[in-house]
Enzyme design. Sequence first.
Site, PDB file in Angstrom:
ATOM      1  N   TYR A 119      19.907  17.426 -29.138  1.00 36.48           N
ATOM      2  CA  TYR A 119      20.678  17.960 -30.263  1.00 36.48           C
ATOM      3  C   TYR A 119      20.760  16.916 -31.370  1.00 36.48           C
ATOM      4  CZ  TYR A 119      22.714  21.007 -26.612  1.00 36.48           C
ATOM      5  OH  TYR A 119      22.918  21.878 -25.583  1.00 36.48           O
ATOM      6  N   HIS A 127      22.803  24.918 -31.347  1.00 41.97           N
ATOM      7  CA  HIS A 127      21.898  25.103 -30.220  1.00 41.97           C
ATOM      8  C   HIS A 127      20.915  23.941 -30.272  1.00 41.97           C
ATOM      9  CE1 HIS A 127      23.280  29.042 -28.989  1.00 41.97           C
ATOM     10  NE2 HIS A 127      23.393  29.353 -30.271  1.00 41.97           N
ATOM     11  N   LYS A 158      13.246  26.769 -30.210  1.00 40.40           N
ATOM     12  CA  LYS A 158      13.325  25.320 -30.086  1.00 40.40           C
ATOM     13  C   LYS A 158      11.935  24.729 -30.280  1.00 40.40           C
ATOM     14  CE  LYS A 158      17.112  25.674 -26.759  1.00 40.40           C
ATOM     15  NZ  LYS A 158      18.039  25.956 -27.787  1.00 40.40           N
TER      16      LYS A 158
END
Length: 181
Positions: A119, A127, A158
């Site tokens: 993160y 997220h 991602k």
Amino acid sequence: MPIKAYFINNVVLINDIEESRKIYFSGYFGKPINAEKVKEETDISSPLILNAFEALYLMEKGIIDLYYDDKKVESIEEAKKFLNIIDRRERQYIIYRDLRNKNLKVRSGLKYGSDFVAYRLGPGLEHAPFIIHYHDIDEKFDPIELVRAGRLSHSVKKDFIISSLKDSNKTLYIIFKWFKP
């Protein structure tokens, strides 16, 4: 003065609640026992469990002292043995440390079948934008696994990153992104 952390039954525990809050919010380290989502300090009312990488990193930074059987672990090498950070896990730890030193908040990626998620801000605030797999530089790599990991990371929005070490433990990152013509 470093915070006392205890290696008990293969986990590292910080018993003091105030110290647990301090460690957690200093970089989103660990998981409080019986706390699902942590957004503010009052959400932590139980001891904090650190994983092996978190404990070693915090020990290297001088933030915690690690104790085993009420005896202080005196060296990083001794801590690595207790924490089972040897061989491949030691190489993975180098990646973990590098990501942390780049100011990313790094957590287990087991949920996504990877080594880490990272993160920019922290869990609960965003997220995780990155899924990170570690591979030894000379390890055989199945292209099907690359496609699977890439598709999974794309489906959960991602960036998929393969990490490795080269030449005297220098970190290497390869970021994959989907291309749409």
